[in-house]
Design an enzyme around this catalytic site. Structure first.
Site, short mmCIF file in Angstrom:
data_model
loop_
_atom_site.label_atom_id
_atom_site.label_comp_id
_atom_site.label_asym_id
_atom_site.label_seq_id
_atom_site.Cartn_x
_atom_site.Cartn_y
_atom_site.Cartn_z
N LYS A 288 -34.62 25.99 2.53
CA LYS A 288 -34.37 24.71 1.70
C LYS A 288 -35.28 25.00 0.24
CE LYS A 288 -33.98 22.77 5.52
NZ LYS A 288 -33.39 23.65 6.09
N CYS B 145 -61.40 2.96 11.70
CA CYS B 145 -60.79 3.67 10.30
C CYS B 145 -60.40 2.60 9.51
CB CYS B 145 -59.08 4.61 10.22
SG CYS B 145 -58.52 5.30 9.33
N CYS C 236 -60.81 9.43 2.81
CA CYS C 236 -62.04 9.35 3.70
C CYS C 236 -61.78 10.80 3.84
CB CYS C 236 -62.78 8.76 3.83
SG CYS C 236 -62.16 8.42 5.93
N HIS D 216 -33.12 16.84 8.72
CA HIS D 216 -31.77 17.13 7.96
C HIS D 216 -31.05 16.73 8.44
CE1 HIS D 216 -34.68 19.76 5.77
NE2 HIS D 216 -35.04 19.90 6.45
N ILE E 16 -39.43 21.55 20.80
CA ILE E 16 -38.51 21.64 21.23
C ILE E 16 -38.94 21.69 22.59
CG2 ILE E 16 -37.32 24.19 21.74
CD1 ILE E 16 -37.12 22.54 19.14
N ILE F 26 -36.63 29.25 16.94
CA ILE F 26 -36.32 28.11 16.13
C ILE F 26 -36.78 27.79 14.84
CG2 ILE F 26 -36.66 25.13 16.82
CD1 ILE F 26 -34.05 27.36 18.69
#
Lengths: 572, 114, 443
Positions: free
Chosen positions: A340, A492, A529, A135, A98, A426
C-alpha cells in the site's frame, strides 16, 4: 492433465528462456520450481512473480543470486532438554501475531497447546515491525483471501481489544490523491470494492478533507475515507494474545527453534528443537519469513517466501495532534499493487509513524535501516502535513514482510502432511486479518486432529491486564498507589511509566526478561530519551526480579561486559 | 609548542618556547598557567577521580579522588590499587579511603550515608 | 533522611498500606522549585533568603541532579574558588540548602501544571505517597537537560545492544558500577563524551577514537587535553559514524570523513571493530513542563525565552540552569538559579505580567550561536548577566553590549571565542537612555 501441465510448463520455459536466460523451470508437485543463477535480486523476484502467473499452484523460487549465500537463520544460543518428550496436541511454530492468535484460539478447546518461537520474546519480527494499522480491507481485490480475511478480521478487533485490554481506536484512514483525474477513476474502483467487500467508505473533496484534517497541505486534492480503519500497537496486541493464551493453559517456549522434523506415512511424528524433541499430534506453521522452511522440514515444500523489507520512522508526540487519521497519498498504479505504499499514521500512543516503504531483498531477518530509504520515506510523506519535520524524528526501524510469489495468504491444511496446517505467506494485511485467520486455522487444526474435542469451559477471553497509569483517572491512580506505592514511582520520565508497571511486566504470564521486552509491554525507552534515563533503572528492576544477566533482546545482546574492577582490557 | 592549561575551565593555550632559563611561556591569563607549563615540561601531575566499590547494594560505588596530584604516568597504577578497595562503612566527604599513595591520599568525594 | 524532608511514610499503617483517602491537596507555597540539581538548589536557597516560602520537588531518589554521576573534577572554580568533583559540588549546595530548612520532596514526579484563574499555579505530582497537588504563586523550572539520541543524529544500520549515550554510560559506570564496553567508539566530542573516554580508559576499556562531524571539537579544550591526549585517545574531526554493525551486540561501526556540508566523502569509509558506540552528540533543555504551559521557546537556546530575572513569558514561571540553555559549567547553572530565585521571590511580592515594554535582544545569528536573556525589562530592577556563545572559533573580537543607545554598557576584547565555551557578561547597573534598545555586537 499431464498433457496440459506439460504444455503450461513448456510455454513458461520458453518465455523464461527469453526473458530470464539461465532460469530453468520444472514441476514440483502441483507447483512450479525455478532454478538457476541471476545477477540481481530484483530480477529473481520479478522472475518468480512472472512464473506465478503460469497457472501452477505456487512458485518455488530456487534461483540463486550470483555471489551470494543467504546467511543461516539466526538461532538461540541455549541448548537444553526443557521440552524433551512433550506430547502436545498442537505445536504452533512462531510467536508472531498469527501464531499467538492461533494459540489463543486453540485454548478455547481442551487441548494441550505448545507455542515455540526462536526469539527471546513474542512479536520479535514482523509483528513488532509494522505500522499497527487495522486496514479496512479496501486495498485488496474482492475474492482474494487477503481481502476476505482482512474485512472479517477488522470487524473482530473491537471485541478482542476490549477483552485483552489493548488500546484500539478506529480513527479511520484516508487514501489521498493529488490529481483530480485519479479521483474520478478511483471512485469507481472503490465503489465496487466497498460494495463487494462490505467496507463502508466515502469520498471527500478538498474542502471536506480540510474540514476533517485542517493541517493537510496542498499535496492532496481529495481523498477516500474508510472509517472502519483502526490503529493499535501490534506488539502490545501480540503480547496480550500470548498472555491470554498462557492464562488459558497454552505453554509458550521462547528461545526455541525447530531444527527438523520426522515424518512417517505422511504425518509428522517428531519435531526436533534446541530444547529437545517434541511429539505433537498436529503442527501449525505460523513461522513468518521462515514458513517455507518449516513446510520443507515437514516434506511439504510447495511455495517460497520473498522477503520484502520496509523502513519506518516515528515522530515525537509533539507531532501527534497534527493529524487525526492514517493517510497515504497514492497514484493509480499503487492502487493495484501488492503493497500500500505506506503513509502517516497517528499511533495509538500519540506519536506519528511515517512509512513504511517496500523493497525486495534476500535477507529474512535483516532489520537494519538505511539513510536513503529513510530519506525517501520522509520526503514522500512528511510534506503531507503542515508542521511535520525531520527534527521530530525520535526513532526508526525496519521490518520484513513474508509474501509468497502469488502475493496471497496460504491458510489451509497441508495437502501432503496429514497433521500439518499452514498459516503462511502472511503479509499485509496480516495484522488486520489475524483474528479471522486464527479462527480458520483453529477450525482446520481441529479437523486434522479428529475425534471429539470438548470446549475448554474455563476459557476466559478477558486478559487479566496490569494497570496502565496513564489511562487512569486521578482518583483511580490514587487508589492504585495506595494499594501498591510502586505505581507512584515514575521510572520513565518521557512516557510517565511507573515502577509498578515495569515490575508487572516482569511478572506477567509471559514475563519480560530483557529491556526490549519491557519496552514492548509498557513503553519505557520509547519516548524522547530513547531509554537514556530509564534503561539503568529498568535494568535494576529486572535484576530485583531475578534476571541475572541484563540483555536488550536475549542472549548475545548483554548490556554490560562486566562489573567495574574486573579485568576487561581487550587484547589489542 | 602549545600546551593547553587544564588548571581551570579557561583552558588557556600556552605557547612555550626556549629551554631552561630561556623558557618563555605566553598565552596564560594567570600565573598558574606558568607553573602548570613548567610542571608539564618536567614532571606532569594530575589529580585522579574515580569510584570505589562498597558493600551497600543501594550505593554500590563511592566517588573518590586524590587529595593532591600524582605523577601523570602513575594513574593506571593507582587505579589497580583502588580496584582492591571495598568500603564497608559510612563515609563523609573528605574521609580518607586510602592513605599514602604517591605522596597524597585517596579521599571520598560524596557522602555515603546508610 | 533529614528533619525537613516531608516524611510520607508517617501515614503508613501497620499492614503497610499508605492511608490516603483521596487526591490530597497540600499546603500552598509562594514558590515551587521543580528540580533538585544545582540550579534548583541555588534557586530555592535564594528565593528562601529573599523571604519566599519555598517547596522543592525532585523526581529522583537523591538531591544533586546529574552532578551525582559526574565524579570528575573541574567544578566550582568560579563559585568556590576550588577545584571540586561533581559530587563535592553537589554536596556543598545540598548542605547549604538543608541548612535553610526549606521543605522538599523526593521521588515526586510532576505530572501536570495548571494556571488558575486567580493567577496562581497548581502543580500535580505523583509519588509513592500518592497523587498530590500544590498551589503556588510562582514556579521555578530547574529540570535540567537530556541527551540527544542516536536516532536524532540519524545513525543507521542495525540496532544491537551497545549503543549508549555518554550520560547513560556514565550512570552505568559511576553509579551502578557496571562496564558497558571493552572497546568502544565515541561519536561526538561533547564534554561528557570526552570525560567518558578517560573514565572508561581508567577502568580498563580501550577507546578506539572520538569522532566529531564538525571541524572543531564540541567540548572544552582542557578536556581534549586531559581526557584524550593524556591517554592517547585520537580525536578525528570532520568524521562521523555512518553505520552500525552487529545483530545482538555492536560488532563494528563504519566511520566516514565528511565535507564542509557534513556529507560523507566517498572512499573514506573505514570499519572499526568495537563492542559499543557511545554518543556525545549534544544536550537539549528538558522543556516538557514548559510545554505543558505552552511557554514560548527560543529556537537558538532550545529553552524558554526569558527576561533578565529569568521569568518566562508565562507570568510567574521562571527557568534556570540547563533547562534555560545548556551551560558549559555547573557554576553558571548555580548563578542562574540564584537569579531565578531572587526574581521569583520579587514576583511573589509584586506579581507582574511579562512586560509589554520588554526589549528583545538583538544579535547577529552569523556571529552568535545564541545569547540570553532574550528580553530586558526596563522596569525590572534585577542586574543583568548576559550569556552568549560564539558561532565560530574567532580571535581578537570585541563584544559590545549596548542599552538604550547609550554608550556601551559593556565592551571587552576577547583573545579567543569558541562555540564550546560559553561567555558570561555581568552588567551591574542598567541604565537605559531614551531608546528601548538591547543588543550585542561582535567586531
Amino acid at each position: 492433465m499431464g498433457g496440459i501441465a506439460t504444455k503450461k510448463l513448456s510455454s513458461l520455459q520458453n518465455i523464461l528462456t527469453r526473458k530470464y536466460p539461465g532460469v530453468e523451470c520444472s514441476e514440483f508437485g502441483d507447483s512450479i520450481r525455478l532454478e538457476g543463477t541471476l545477477d540481481d535480486w530484483e530480477t529473481i523476484v520479478r522472475c518468480g512473480k512472472f512464473a506465478a502467473k503460469g497457472g501452477f499452484r505456487a512458485v518455488i523460487n530456487d534461483v540463486k543470486l550470483k555471489d551470494f549465500t543467504a546467511p543461516p537463520m539466526r538461532t538461540p544460543a541455549v541448548k537444553d532438554s526443557a521440552l524433551h518428550g512433550l506430547t502436545p496436541d498442537v505445536l504452533v511454530i512462531g510467536g508472531g501475531v498469527i501464531g499467538c492468535s492461533i494459540a489463543r484460539e486453540l485454548s478455547r478447546w481442551q487441548l494441550k497447546v505448545l507455542l515455540v518461537d526462536k526469539e527471546d520474546d513474542v512479536a520479535m519480527h514482523a509483528s513488532s515491525r509494522n505500522d499497527g494499522m487495522i486496514h479496512p480491507g479496501i486495498a485488496s481485490h474482492p475474492g482474494t483471501l487477503r481481502g476476505e480475511y482482512n474485512v472479517r478480521g477488522n470487524a473482530m478487533y473491537t471485541q478482542i481489544c476490549k477483552d485483552l485490554s489493548v488500546p484500539f481506536e478506529r480513527w479511520g484512514n484516508l487514501i489521498l490523491y493529488r490529481e483530480h483525474r485519479f479521483g474520478a477513476a478511483a471512485r469507481f474502483l472503490f465503489a465496487y470494492r466497498e460494495k463487494a467487500l462490505g467496507v463502508p467508505g466515502k469520498h471527500l473533496n478538498r474542502r471536506q478533507l480540510e474540514a476533517v484534517e485542517p493541517n493537510i497541505t496542498k499535496e492532496a486534492v481529495g481523498a477516500f475515507e474508510f472509517p472502519s480503519s483502526g490503529i493499535l500497537s501490534p506488539y502490545k496486541l501480540t503480547v496480550a494474545l500470548a498472555e491470554n493464551a498462557v492464562e488459558n493453559g497454552v505453554q509458550i517456549s521462547l528461545n526455541t527453534v525447530v531444527t527438523g522434523m520426522d515424518t512417517e506415512h505422511g504425518a509428522i511424528t517428531a519435531v526436533h528443537t534446541n530444547r529437545g524433541t517434541v511429539r505433537p499430534r498436529a503442527v501449525v506453521n505460523a513461522a513468518g519469513c521462515f514458513c517455507d522452511s518449516v513446510a520443507d522440514m515437514a516434506g511439504d515444500r510447495f511455495f517460497s517466501i520473498h522477503p520484502r523489507k520496509g523502513e519506518c520512522c516515528i515522530l515525537d508526540k509533539d507531532a501527534g495532534p497534527l493529524s487525526q487519521r492514517s493517510m497515504g497519498l497514492i497514484g493509480l498504479a499503487a492502487a493495484f499493487s501488492a503493497s500500500k505504499g505506506g503513509g502517516i499514521m497517528r499511533t495509538i500512543d500519540g506519536n506519528v509513524l511515517v512509512g513504511p516503504d517496500a523493497y525486495e531483498q534476500p535477507l529474512r531477518e535483516d532489520f537494519s535501516t538505511h539513510k536513503d530509504h529513510m530519506d525517501m520515506v520522509m520526503d514522500k510523506h512528511l510534506p503531507l502535513i503542515n508542521g511535520f519535520n525531520r527534527g521530530q524524528v525520535v526513532a526508526y526501524f525496519a521490518g520484513v514482510r513474508a509474501p509468497t510469489y502469488e502475493e496471497e495468504f496460504i491458510i489451509e491444511g497441508s495437502a501432503r502432511v496429514q497433521n500439518l496446517v499452514h498459516a503462511a505467506g502472511i503479509q499485509s494485511p496480516g495484522l488486520a486479518s489475524a483474528p479471522a485467520i486464527a479462527e480458520e486455522i483453529a477450525k482446520l487444526t481441529l479437523g486434522r486432529l479428529g475425534g471429539k474435542i470438548l470446549p475448554n469451559e474455563r476459557f476466559n477471553p478477558v486478559r487479566n491486564a496490569s494497570p496502565v497509569m496513564s489511562k487512569l483517572s486521578l482518583s483511580q491512580k490514587q487508589e492504585l498507589i495506595t494499594k501498591n506505592p510502586e505505581y507512584g514511582v515514575v521510572v520513565c520520565r518521557c512516557e510517565g511509566i511507573s515502577k509498578g508497571e515495569i515490575r508487572a511486566a516482569a511478572r506477567s504470564p509471559l514475563p519480560a526478561t530483557g529491556l526490549d521486552a519491557v519496552k514492548r509491554r509498557v513503553r519505557p525507552g520509547m519516548g524522547r530519551c530513547q531509554g537514556g534515563f530509564c534503561s539503568p533503572l529498568v535494568a535494576e528492576i529486572l535484576q530485583e526480579e531475578g534476571v541475572e544477566t541484563i540483555t536488550k533482546k536475549g542472549a548475545g545482546s548483554e548490556l554490560f561486559v562486566g562489573n567495574l574492577g574486573q579485568e576487561v582490557r581487550s587484547d589489542d | 609548542m602549545e600546551i593547553i592549561c587544564i588548571v581551570c575551565p579557561n583552558g588557556c593555550r600556552l605557547e612555550v618556547s626556549g629551554e631552561g632559563e630561556n623558557l618563555q611561556i605566553t598565552g596564560n591569563l594567570c600565573p598558574k598557567g606558568v607553573d602548570f607549563a613548567k610542571a608539564e615540561l618536567t614532571a606532569p601531575m594530575r589529580s585522579l577521580t574515580t569510584t570505589v566499590a562498597t558493600v551497600f547494594p543501594a550505593f554500590p560505588r563511592l566517588p573518590v579522588k586524590t587529595r593532591g596530584e600524582i605523577p601523570k604516568g602513575k594513574m593506571l597504577e593507582l587505579m589497580t590499587k583502588i580496584r582492591t578497595i571495598v568500603v564497608d562503612n559510612p563515609k563523609k566527604v573528605g574521609d580518607i579511603i586510602l592513605p599514602d599513595v604517591f605522596g597524597t591520599e585517596i579521599v571520598a568525594t560524596a557522602e555515603l550515608a546508610i | 533522611m533529614t528533619d525537613k524532608q516531608i516524611d510520607f511514610t508517617q501515614s503508613v499503617s501497620a499492614d503497610g498500606a499508605v492511608k490516603l483517602n483521596s487526591f490530597t491537596a497540600e499546603k500552598s507555597y509562594d514558590i515551587l522549585v521543580l528540580g533538585g540539581g544545582p540550579a534548583g538548589l541555588a534557586a530555592a536557597v535564594s528565593a528562601h533568603e529573599s523571604g519566599a516560602a519555598v517547596l522543592l520537588i525532585e523526581r529522583e531518589r537523591k538531591l544533586g541532579g546529574i552532578l551525582k554521576q559526574c565524579v570528575h573534577d573541574g567544578f566550582g572554580l568560579l563559585r568556590f574558588k576550588e577545584r571540586l568533583t561533581g559530587p563535592e559540588y553537589a554536596q556543598r549546595e545540598i548542605e547549604r540548602f538543608i541548612a535553610t530548612e526549606i521543605p522538599y520532596v523526593l521521588e515526586s514526579f510532576v505530572v501536570d501544571i495548571s494556571h488558575n484563574a486567580d493567577g496562581n499555579y497548581t502543580v500535580c505530582t505523583q509519588s509513592a505517597a500518592g497523587m498530590k497537588s500544590y498551589s503556588c504563586k510562582a514556579i521555578i523550572l530547574a529540570c535540567g537537560c537530556r541527551e540527544r539520541t542516536s536516532r536524532q543524529v540519524f545513525i543507521h544500520g542495525q540496532r544491537p545492544a551497545g549503543i549508549f549515550s555518554a550520560g547513560t554510560a556514565q550512570y552505568f559506570v559511576n553509579i551502578q558500577g557496571t562496564m558497558p564496553t571493552k572497546r568502544c567508539v565515541i561519536l561526538g566530542s561533547g564534554d561528557i563524551g570526552l570525560i567518558m573516554a578517560r573514565r572508561l580508559t581508567l577502568e580498563g576499556a580501550s577507546v578506539a577514537g572520538v569522532y566529531e562531524i564538525k571541524d572543531m571539537p564540541a567540548g572544552l579544550s582542557r578536556n581534549i587535553s586531559q581526557c584524550l591526549n593524556d591517554f592517547g585517545v585520537p580525536l578525528h574531526l570532520s568524521t562521523t559514524v555512518t553505520e552500525v554493525f552487529g545483530t545482538e551486540r555492536v560488532e563494528a561501526v563504519a566511520v566516514e570523513k565528511v565535507d564542509e556540508r557534513m556529507n560523507p566523502i566517498p572512499g573514506t569509509r573505514e570499519v572499526i571493530e568495537c563492542d559499543a558506540l557511545i554518543l556525545s552528540v549534544g544536550l537539549l533543555p528538558e522543556i516538557e513542563l514548559a510545554n505543558v504551559l505552552k511557554i514560548p521557546i527560543d529556537p537558538a537556546t532550545k529553552g524558554p525565552l526569558v527576561d533578565q530575572s529569568l521569568m518566562t513569558q508565562a507570568a510567574g514561571v521562571f527557568a534556570c540552569g540547563n533547562v534555560l540553555h545548556v551551560n558549559d559549567l555547573a557554576d553558571w547553572v548555580s548563578v542562574s538559579g540564584e537569579t531565578a530565585g531572587h526574581g521569583a521571590a520579587a514576583y511573589c511580592r509584586t506579581p507582574r505580567a511579562f512586560s509589554q515594554s520588554a526589549v528583545r535582544l538583538e544579535y547577529s545569528k552569523g556571529d552568535f550561536l545564541y545569547a540570553l536573556p532574550q528580553y530586558l525589562d526596563p522596569a525590572a530592577s534585577e542586574p543583568l548577566t548576559l550569556f552568549f556563545r560564539s558561532r565560530a572559533d574567532v580571535k581578537g573580537k570585541t563584544i559590545t553590549l549596548s542599552l538604550g543607545g547609550e554608550k556601551a554598557a559593556f565592551s571587552k576584547k576577547y583573545r579567543r571565542l569558541i562555540p564550546s565555551e560559553m561567555e558570561a557578561v555581568p552588567v551591574k547597573a542598567l541604565s537605559f537612555g531614551d531608546r528601548a534598545q538591547y543588543s550585542i555586537e561582535m567586531r
